[in-house]
Design an enzyme around this catalytic site. Sequence first.
Site, mmCIF file in Angstrom:
data_model
loop_
_atom_site.group_PDB
_atom_site.id
_atom_site.type_symbol
_atom_site.label_atom_id
_atom_site.label_comp_id
_atom_site.label_asym_id
_atom_site.label_seq_id
_atom_site.Cartn_x
_atom_site.Cartn_y
_atom_site.Cartn_z
ATOM 1 N N ARG A 75 0.904 -1.220 -0.071
ATOM 2 C CA ARG A 75 -0.098 0.052 0.080
ATOM 3 C C ARG A 75 0.790 1.425 -0.012
ATOM 4 O O ARG A 75 1.638 1.463 1.047
ATOM 5 C CB ARG A 75 -0.926 -0.019 1.303
ATOM 6 C CG ARG A 75 -1.628 1.203 1.128
ATOM 7 C CD ARG A 75 -2.682 1.179 2.837
ATOM 8 N NE ARG A 75 -3.125 2.567 2.681
ATOM 9 C CZ ARG A 75 -3.180 3.165 3.710
ATOM 10 N NH1 ARG A 75 -2.749 3.073 4.969
ATOM 11 N NH2 ARG A 75 -3.812 4.700 3.611
ATOM 12 N N HIS A 119 -2.870 11.012 0.868
ATOM 13 C CA HIS A 119 -2.193 10.583 1.860
ATOM 14 C C HIS A 119 -1.487 12.040 2.542
ATOM 15 O O HIS A 119 -0.314 12.297 2.758
ATOM 16 C CB HIS A 119 -1.336 9.522 2.238
ATOM 17 C CG HIS A 119 -0.747 9.036 3.370
ATOM 18 N ND1 HIS A 119 -1.063 7.841 3.432
ATOM 19 C CD2 HIS A 119 -0.477 9.550 4.522
ATOM 20 C CE1 HIS A 119 -0.417 7.530 4.892
ATOM 21 N NE2 HIS A 119 -0.268 8.690 5.446
ATOM 22 N N GLU A 164 -7.010 8.692 6.529
ATOM 23 C CA GLU A 164 -7.281 9.425 7.773
ATOM 24 C C GLU A 164 -7.679 10.646 7.568
ATOM 25 O O GLU A 164 -6.908 11.703 8.122
ATOM 26 C CB GLU A 164 -5.959 9.185 8.499
ATOM 27 C CG GLU A 164 -5.510 7.951 8.981
ATOM 28 C CD GLU A 164 -4.254 7.850 9.738
ATOM 29 O OE1 GLU A 164 -3.773 8.777 10.164
ATOM 30 O OE2 GLU A 164 -3.892 6.685 10.200
ATOM 31 N N ASN A 291 -7.160 2.107 10.058
ATOM 32 C CA ASN A 291 -5.875 2.333 10.581
ATOM 33 C C ASN A 291 -5.847 2.292 12.238
ATOM 34 O O ASN A 291 -6.481 3.226 12.749
ATOM 35 C CB ASN A 291 -5.136 3.573 10.236
ATOM 36 C CG ASN A 291 -4.822 3.620 8.790
ATOM 37 O OD1 ASN A 291 -5.000 2.643 8.104
ATOM 38 N ND2 ASN A 291 -4.246 4.733 8.414
ATOM 39 N N TYR A 293 -4.157 2.050 15.990
ATOM 40 C CA TYR A 293 -2.841 2.114 16.888
ATOM 41 C C TYR A 293 -3.249 1.943 18.378
ATOM 42 O O TYR A 293 -2.521 1.256 19.053
ATOM 43 C CB TYR A 293 -2.150 3.543 16.532
ATOM 44 C CG TYR A 293 -1.466 3.315 15.115
ATOM 45 C CD1 TYR A 293 -0.235 2.937 14.869
ATOM 46 C CD2 TYR A 293 -2.337 4.041 14.088
ATOM 47 C CE1 TYR A 293 0.336 3.107 13.681
ATOM 48 C CE2 TYR A 293 -1.599 3.922 12.852
ATOM 49 C CZ TYR A 293 -0.201 3.384 12.637
ATOM 50 O OH TYR A 293 0.149 3.451 11.411
ATOM 51 N N GLU A 361 -3.318 -0.063 8.283
ATOM 52 C CA GLU A 361 -2.215 0.326 9.016
ATOM 53 C C GLU A 361 -2.287 -0.095 10.590
ATOM 54 O O GLU A 361 -3.298 -0.170 11.173
ATOM 55 C CB GLU A 361 -2.003 1.923 9.193
ATOM 56 C CG GLU A 361 -1.525 2.728 7.808
ATOM 57 C CD GLU A 361 -1.200 4.051 8.114
ATOM 58 O OE1 GLU A 361 -1.100 4.550 9.473
ATOM 59 O OE2 GLU A 361 -1.497 4.787 7.227
HETATM 60 O O1 IFM Z 1 3.025 7.863 9.895
HETATM 61 C C1 IFM Z 1 1.678 7.927 9.932
HETATM 62 C C2 IFM Z 1 0.739 7.852 8.795
HETATM 63 O O2 IFM Z 1 1.349 8.489 7.864
HETATM 64 C C3 IFM Z 1 -0.512 7.753 9.036
HETATM 65 N N1 IFM Z 1 -1.086 6.873 10.133
HETATM 66 C C4 IFM Z 1 -0.242 6.897 11.282
HETATM 67 C C5 IFM Z 1 1.294 6.761 11.030
HETATM 68 C C6 IFM Z 1 1.831 6.621 12.476
HETATM 69 O O3 IFM Z 1 1.710 7.941 13.031
#
Ligand code: IFM
Length: 451
Positions: A75, A119, A164, A291, A293, A361
């Site tokens: 990706r 992006h 995002e 995405n 985290y 992500e």
């Molecule tokens: O690096 C970023 C990415 O560009 C978008 N999602 C989160 C990642 C980590 O901060």
Amino acid sequence: MTSFPDGFVWGAATASYQVEGAVSEDGRGPSIWDTFAHTPGKIADGETGDVADDHYHRYAEDIRLLAELGLKAYRFSIAWSRVIPAGSGATNSAGLDFYRRLAETCLENGVTPYATLYHWDLPQPLEDAGGWLVRDAAERFRDFAAITQGALSDVIKHWITLNEPWCSAFLGYGNGEHAPGRTEGADALKAVHHLLLGHGLALQAIKSPENTIGITLNPAPIHAAESGESEADRDAARRIDGLRNRLFLEPLLLGKYPSDVLEDTGMADWFAQYATDLPVISGPLDFLGVNYYCPTTVAAPDGPISDPGKVSTQPGSENVVAVDTGLERTQMGWPIQPSGLRDILKAINDLAPDLPLYVTENGAAYPDEVLSDGTIQDDKRQSYLEQHIEVCRQVTAEGLPLKGYFIWTLMDNFEWAYGFTRRFGLIHVDYPTQQRTLKQSAHWLKNFLTA
Ligand code: IFM
């Protein structure tokens, strides 16, 4: 142990400004990130993405390394200002040629390309004309999407419109931590609407039975502190959940904006004018990218919240604070809670039961050290990935339509306002020499994928 379903996609992700470099080559025009990074004080250590990982020249080596890890999908994102240097008007064939070479190299290595169209790197002339605060940006994005997909549809079959949009709107136009660095308070919600409209228009323009098209969000489980014992904390959680999750998921999946968010932010009248855009925004998706985290736990120690005009990342939620729940954190300060990934995938699946999902992500930054024998023992990153991959396995076993998992990120790169001080890569990059070295986590992944 049940394994992953056949056809489950394993990939790694990057983004144009974070890896490509070559910012003035072959006709590329400036983007908001070029301008922002070159503004003193915006990026740690005064760094820029001028060179980054030099992926523009080294993509063949990088894709070969990705394939050697056993990953089958890449990706990457397409820099709008390489393809249309001024954002609108003339197309730059050299820009399209680069992405054709990139996609063809993927295919030659048995890797399926997944292209993100936006992006965060808006062409600077479009920002000068008002950026995402004006409707024109959405229409220009549709044109860029149509030109790019039209030129590359034979080699790229999977498209992601936006990455995002929460970050583009609230970090770019809310608190100014990201390009273009504007602090517009609740007007950041105009950027939300124009980004989503751009997505919907692009979807209409490029949807075809030959390809799949989705959008990537960064939703997160939002909890009230102390398990929501206080009403003010529960209200804080409602507001943050509204801005982070519902403001994006509901227009895309249900064709409506959450009325409480529009009221909290004082934006209900502005949005009411554009209700006719909602059928465009909620056009049928082929998949949704997530995405993930970390989760967020919030409190409102000062009680009720009511200052929509105040400049903040979180309009209408100015006195909400994030609460430390004692979870271990990554170098970003993000608490680690793999079960949050299941929570968010389940919540989306409840809203749209048949919609295919991808984790587009997931990954972690740690201050990696190159040892004297040249190895990088990133046990914590490996553990983070193992735990989240296990959650993916569980949710597929439960029957959720999770179709793939992309690690953020293939190799260390320019981490936005943090410059090069945060490393998320499976592959270590020595920036002065551009040497790539597989970290321990990459060796582990290779064994895992080939086992
Ligand atoms: O690096 C970023 C990415 O560009 C978008 N999602 C989160 C990642 C980590 O901060």
